[in-house]
Design a protein around this motif. Sequence first.
Motif, PDB file in Angstrom:
ATOM      1  N   VAL B 194       0.841  -1.210   0.000  1.00 51.44           N
ATOM      2  CA  VAL B 194       0.000   0.000   0.000  1.00 51.44           C
ATOM      3  C   VAL B 194       0.869   1.250   0.000  1.00 51.44           C
ATOM      4  O   VAL B 194       0.580   2.237  -0.685  1.00 51.44           O
ATOM      5  N   ARG B 195       1.958   1.174   0.764  1.00 55.66           N
ATOM      6  CA  ARG B 195       2.889   2.301   0.794  1.00 55.66           C
ATOM      7  C   ARG B 195       3.383   2.625  -0.616  1.00 55.66           C
ATOM      8  O   ARG B 195       3.380   3.766  -1.054  1.00 55.66           O
ATOM      9  N   LEU B 196       3.774   1.570  -1.334  1.00 55.52           N
ATOM     10  CA  LEU B 196       4.328   1.763  -2.673  1.00 55.52           C
ATOM     11  C   LEU B 196       3.244   2.139  -3.686  1.00 55.52           C
ATOM     12  O   LEU B 196       3.388   3.090  -4.443  1.00 55.52           O
ATOM     13  N   LYS B 197       2.175   1.391  -3.678  1.00 52.38           N
ATOM     14  CA  LYS B 197       1.173   1.570  -4.733  1.00 52.38           C
ATOM     15  C   LYS B 197       0.372   2.858  -4.577  1.00 52.38           C
ATOM     16  O   LYS B 197       0.037   3.505  -5.566  1.00 52.38           O
ATOM     17  N   THR B 198       0.054   3.226  -3.358  1.00 47.28           N
ATOM     18  CA  THR B 198      -0.875   4.336  -3.126  1.00 47.28           C
ATOM     19  C   THR B 198      -0.237   5.508  -2.391  1.00 47.28           C
ATOM     20  O   THR B 198      -0.423   6.662  -2.769  1.00 47.28           O
ATOM     21  N   ALA B 199       0.527   5.202  -1.318  1.00 47.99           N
ATOM     22  CA  ALA B 199       0.910   6.269  -0.389  1.00 47.99           C
ATOM     23  C   ALA B 199       2.029   7.166  -0.913  1.00 47.99           C
ATOM     24  O   ALA B 199       2.057   8.361  -0.613  1.00 47.99           O
ATOM     25  N   VAL B 200       2.956   6.598  -1.688  1.00 49.01           N
ATOM     26  CA  VAL B 200       4.098   7.429  -2.113  1.00 49.01           C
ATOM     27  C   VAL B 200       3.663   8.624  -2.963  1.00 49.01           C
ATOM     28  O   VAL B 200       4.320   9.669  -2.938  1.00 49.01           O
ATOM     29  N   LEU B 201       2.556   8.508  -3.686  1.00 48.94           N
ATOM     30  CA  LEU B 201       2.119   9.651  -4.491  1.00 48.94           C
ATOM     31  C   LEU B 201       1.570  10.774  -3.592  1.00 48.94           C
ATOM     32  O   LEU B 201       1.732  11.958  -3.901  1.00 48.94           O
ATOM     33  N   TYR B 202       0.952  10.378  -2.463  1.00 48.92           N
ATOM     34  CA  TYR B 202       0.588  11.397  -1.462  1.00 48.92           C
ATOM     35  C   TYR B 202       1.852  11.997  -0.845  1.00 48.92           C
ATOM     36  O   TYR B 202       1.922  13.203  -0.578  1.00 48.92           O
ATOM     37  N   GLY B 203       2.857  11.143  -0.629  1.00 49.54           N
ATOM     38  CA  GLY B 203       4.130  11.644  -0.112  1.00 49.54           C
ATOM     39  C   GLY B 203       4.739  12.680  -1.048  1.00 49.54           C
ATOM     40  O   GLY B 203       5.206  13.737  -0.612  1.00 49.54           O
TER      41      GLY B 203
END
Lengths: 349, 349
Positions: B194-203
């Motif tokens: 989830v971190r890679l697929k979704t969260a990094v773009l919020y980061g």
Amino acid sequence: MTDAESTEAAVLDAIEARRERVNDAIDEDLPLAEPERLYEASRYLLEAGGKRLRPTVTLLAAEALADVDPLSADYREFPALDGTTVDVMAAAVSIEVIQSFTLIHDDIMDEDDLRRGVPAVHREYDTETAILAGDTLYSKAFEIMLRTEAEPTRSLDAMRTLAETCTKICEGQAYDVAFEDSDDVAVEEYLQMVRLKTAVLYGAAASVPALVVGADQNVVDALYEYGISVGQAFQIQDDVLDLTVPSEQLGKQRGSDLVEGKQTIITLHARAQGVDVDDLVTADSPEAVTEEDIDEAVAVLEEAGSIDYARDLAEDLVEEGKDHLQVLPENEARETLEHIADYLIERGY
Amino acid sequence: MTDAESTEAAVLDAIEARRERVNDAIDEDLPLAEPERLYEASRYLLEAGGKRLRPTVTLLAAEALADVDPLSADYREFPALDGTTVDVMAAAVSIEVIQSFTLIHDDIMDEDDLRRGVPAVHREYDTETAILAGDTLYSKAFEIMLRTEAEPTRSLDAMRTLAETCTKICEGQAYDVAFEDSDDVAVEEYLQMVRLKTAVLYGAAASVPALVVGADQNVVDALYEYGISVGQAFQIQDDVLDLTVPSEQLGKQRGSDLVEGKQTIITLHARAQGVDVDDLVTADSPEAVTEEDIDEAVAVLEEAGSIDYARDLAEDLVEEGKDHLQVLPENEARETLEHIADYLIERGY
């Protein structure tokens, strides 16, 4: 040896002399990482081979500009013109990675099953993995291009060239697909398509090293135009070879472009001369066509002057390309870049 | 109004107040160009709507850092911390363009037919065009990110964040696909996916504006972690909502993740508690399942503590995310970023 043979030997030597260093650099800059299957698929075509012509152009352009003996410098700590060192190999790898990404996605779009003698990535793996492998190479190429350690504004220029080049390649591929369903493509439109789809990556391969080592803008521009000219010549020569080289040497049925109804500079010229190109070959698959059918079609195209037209155009482009190299110091690397231009139209297959 | 309602109202107001400026900027930075069909396909999803949550986060982070009244500044000539002006809107558009590219390619890979209430790009056009439209948006996002006019080393940092973010999204998508065929995914592995697929773009959405306006590295890092935390919370809340919100409100069958055998944080937790997740629902299509089937499955998951586990995890992540905002000056924009974190888990659908 004839002139053509000695040109070819010089070019193949230049490629051969750099291939292992390029391959090692690809392994360093794009290592097998997690998730493993994704990175295996991403590296699959790069490992399958390829001439490494574009990275060779990048390295030669840097060597010509720095005026060093070919192969003498460490490409990772290469002498920039301002006395600092830059990683010109990273630029070369980045360009090759972009090339590999475009091949993977093109093979999906064109439903091609083979590439470089091995199954296309979407056949060896699956379409989902191939899409994702291409997408991974895409961002990796940008990551790698960020590692040249060029002066920051030059590094930004290199990134801009890379991004704009990718956009143009997509536009070129879109035109190519659209042209398949059109019977009134002008020669100028075809050349513009080739410029976008094929030539801009040669433009980037030749000009990015100039940005990275800190050459003047007129040198950057001239090297870009060298790449554009030889890239266009390369594609046109492909069109000529498809009709003129025996099938066994070509590795596929001679005239397959005609059989498949593909637009080339030759058919576009013939159509403009009033030749009924669609009826030149009646067979509708490369298996069904005979050598005699192709001979007859080629005779019609010769008669219309279309093959000579393509040959002349490719030769003019090569001369133009070589002219642009006059911005470089006279040295062995520059001479090899000239040989590469000649080789692209003198090659037999 | 309840607290949750007033949080939601504040967030929707913040999005609404910026949406038209974001949409105008998308039109400016990604105009309809030639070949038209390619650019129409590339813009299709962007024109179909979307909340513009990520660009809103980008603009709010810039406003919080510059400590200006929300909406008071020209986002194209935004006050950087060193007294120069930067185009923070370009960064916001670039992030949204990347989001759109990933949706187009994901829909091909997942064979999804609908997106934002309209046909997916590969259905409205075709797969070839959709691959190419995604590829075009990919390079356009890099072109657009180059237009922030940030100080060159900061601009390079923004480009690096963008490239690394795209690589991670590809890795996350590859893990997601691989997990579908695996029945022993650990909770930690799922969270990493989830971190890679979704969260990094919020980061990236939260931290790139800090790079562009020239904030200190600890501020950049804190905003990145804010994005990671709220991005993960967002995905976990999606998993919870799929089980707990009535179908009519959800816009699809409640429990469809269970029916389709999709791994979620809830099923992973339940499996670790010994629940036979594969047999929770016997129906094998969303059409065949009854509300009673879902009620029974949810009761088992409640009993195992799996739904509470997911809720608690999302809440913890939101609190962590908000903590990271302490690097920002206290102002209205920072408060809205806090509201966005709360909203992501308080939203009803």
